[in-house]
Design an enzyme around this catalytic site. Structure first.
Site, short mmCIF file in Angstrom:
data_model
loop_
_atom_site.label_atom_id
_atom_site.label_comp_id
_atom_site.label_asym_id
_atom_site.label_seq_id
_atom_site.Cartn_x
_atom_site.Cartn_y
_atom_site.Cartn_z
N CYS A 178 9.09 -9.87 -34.29
CA CYS A 178 8.30 -10.31 -35.43
C CYS A 178 9.04 -11.32 -36.31
O CYS A 178 10.26 -11.40 -36.30
CB CYS A 178 7.93 -9.14 -36.33
N GLY A 233 7.49 -14.57 -32.43
CA GLY A 233 6.33 -13.77 -32.04
C GLY A 233 5.17 -14.67 -31.65
O GLY A 233 4.73 -15.47 -32.47
N ASN A 270 9.39 -6.99 -40.11
CA ASN A 270 10.18 -7.37 -38.95
C ASN A 270 11.27 -6.32 -38.76
O ASN A 270 12.08 -6.12 -39.67
CB ASN A 270 10.79 -8.76 -39.17
N GLY A 271 11.28 -5.69 -37.62
CA GLY A 271 12.29 -4.68 -37.36
C GLY A 271 11.69 -3.52 -36.61
O GLY A 271 10.67 -3.66 -35.95
N TYR A 303 20.55 -15.84 -29.35
CA TYR A 303 19.28 -16.28 -28.77
C TYR A 303 18.09 -16.28 -29.73
O TYR A 303 17.29 -17.20 -29.71
CB TYR A 303 18.95 -15.39 -27.56
#
Ligand code: SF4
Length: 479
Positions: A13, A39, A114-115, A254
């Site tokens: 996310c 995402g 996000n997580g 990345y």
């Protein structure tokens, strides 16, 4: 969800928020566009127009959703939050698209997260036993249910109360009728930054999304910090117990965009330095350095600079292979990797090459790329990987295969080399990776990183995994 042509770990996310700008909805759409790499499955925006919350949440790419007539124009109001989402596992996905919104006793609350919460399943089980009715399979909804049940009066207090009960990694943005809130978990696993555009405040997963709207970077939100933004300004709270800082080192390898600055470091520069470390640790007698594009490019540049070998584009990437090819027929499946990457035969013929990629997950794509390069005439292929072997799954918001499916979990170095059919194979060491970030591992200096997918050293107990005895993900269907 990994496509047949893509063997990477994926961030699940990205989040974005705007407070105090008349084009908040449109700016959020642009911000999400810059965060699209975090995402690609779905995107959503919630705004508040002074009287009501307005929501647009759809499956698809940001440009397709918010480029459409109406979707962005509907998003009236000076305050907004948005979310891009990576993938889902089965079932309806629209109901999981964030931001999620609920009317609480103290007022409306929208959250984009996000997580991954490492105790989400236990929380959910307990909440369901108490009578909560979940609309989605996302653990973000557990935060909303916890806030709704809090005995505190105001929404910010309710949110703090809820977050004190969750475990895991989260960087989230939340919107109330009067406030924009940004929070990072106490370990600071996932990134979140603060920006300014004229008088408006911006929150974003990465700085590249500040750049796209012309906003200035102000600072990182600190681990364990909650910022509450109102018309009176910004207030910084530290309501959670401090923990050792453990930012995700894979963001540098990345996940993050190379033009972002995360935790004070330019991602492109770090990736180049990883390549330089790799060249020092694992030199090869070769004619040139070739990246697996795009993600291997910065490390390959670093490897070339440190080794003195020329850098060449021996593999060309087709950027237009999209989700349309998610389910190819069996007859064309064997074409696989060639739809995304093609060898530049003129460049490779008769050459000994150093091939640089950012990571190996299952190894299937790496094997095909080595084969493709050999078929194009390379006489030797020395595969160099700009991260340590990925031996463990991530529980903190990254889509990872089960540990048993990770090549480096199953095989030793020689076994992996054999599987990939390279002439030699080497990974940068964890020490080399840390040196590339400018940090030393395991000493008193901060920030340290989370490197659990390389080391198995999980900074946050994966509580659910112990309880339910299987690999969990943010998007796992929960019963
Ligand atoms: Fe990042 Fe790996 Fe830690 Fe997950 S386990 S947060 S991918 S370093």
């Amino acid at each position: 969800m990994t496509t047949p042509f893509d063997d990477k770990l994926h961030e699940e996310c990205g989040v974005f928020g705007v407070f105090g700008h008349e084009d908040a909805g449109a700016l959020t759409a642009l911000g999400l566009h810059a965060l699209q790499h975090r995402g690609q499955e779905a995107a959503g925006i919630v705004t508040f127009d002074g009287a009501q919350f307005i929501s647009e949440r759809h499956v698809g790419l940001v440009g397709d959703i918010f480029g459409k007539e109406g979707h962005t124009q509907n998003l009236r109001g000076a305050n907004a939050i948005g979310h891009v989402r990576y993938s889902t596992t089965g079932g309806s996905i629209v109901r999981n698209v964030q931001p999620m919104f609920a009317d609480l006793s103290g007022g409306g609350l929208a959250i984009a997260h996000n997580g991954n919460l490492t105790n989400a399943r236990i929380l959910r089980r307990d909440l369901v036993r108490e009578g909560a009715i979940f609309q989605s399979t996302s653990d973000t909804e557990a935060i909303i249910h916890l806030a709704a049940r809090s005995r505190y009066e105001f929404v910010v207090e309710k949110l703090i109360d809820a977050l004190k009960r969750v475990e895991g990694a989260y960087s989230l943005v939340a919107l109330t009728s009067k406030k924009l809130i940004g929070v990072r978990d106490s370990y600071g696993v996932r990134p979140l930054v603060l920006g300014k555009l004229d008088d408006a405040w911006i929150l974003s997963s990465e700085t590249c999304a500040l750049d796209i709207i012309g906003a200035d970077f102000v600072r990182d939100i600190e681990p364990g910090e909650m910022v509450v933004i109102t018309v009176d300004g910004i207030e910084s709270l530290h309501p959670f117990p401090p923990k050792p800082r453990r930012f995700c080192v894979f963001e540098y390898v990345y996940f993050a965009r190379p033009d972002s600055v995360v935790e004070g470091k330019n991602v492109y520069e770090v990736r180049k330095r990883i390549g330089m470390e790799l060249a020092r640790e694992a030199p090869a007698a070769a004619d040139m350095v070739i990246p697996v594009p795009d993600s291997g490019v910065p490390a390959a540049l670093g490897y070339a600079a440190a080794s003195g070998l020329p850098f060449e584009l021996g593999i060309i990437r087709n950027h237009y292979v999209g989700r349309t090819f998610i389910e190819p027929s069996d007859r064309i499946r064997h074409l696989g990797v060639k739809l995304k990457h093609n060898a530049n035969r003129e460049m490779l013929e008769g050459k000994r090459i150093v091939l640089v990629d950012d990571s190996i997950v299952r190894g299937t794509t790496s094997q095909k790329i080595v084969e493709m390069v050999r078929d194009a005439g390379a006489t030797e292929v020395h595969f160099r990987i700009a991260s340590p072997p990925t031996t463990h799954s991530c529980f903190y918001g990254v889509d990872t295969p089960n540990k048993q499916d990770l090549l480096a979990h199953k095989l030793d170095l020689e076994g992996m080399r054999n599987f990939i059919k390279a002439d030699s194979l080497a990974f940068v060491s964890i020490g080399g990776l840390y040196r590339a970030t400018g940090e030393a591992r395991r000493n008193a200096r901060i920030p340290q990183f989370c490197d659990a997918c390389f080391s198995g050293d999980y900074p946050i107990e994966p509580t659910d995994a112990g309880e339910f005895r299987r690999q969990l993900s943010l998007l796992t269907e929960v019963v």
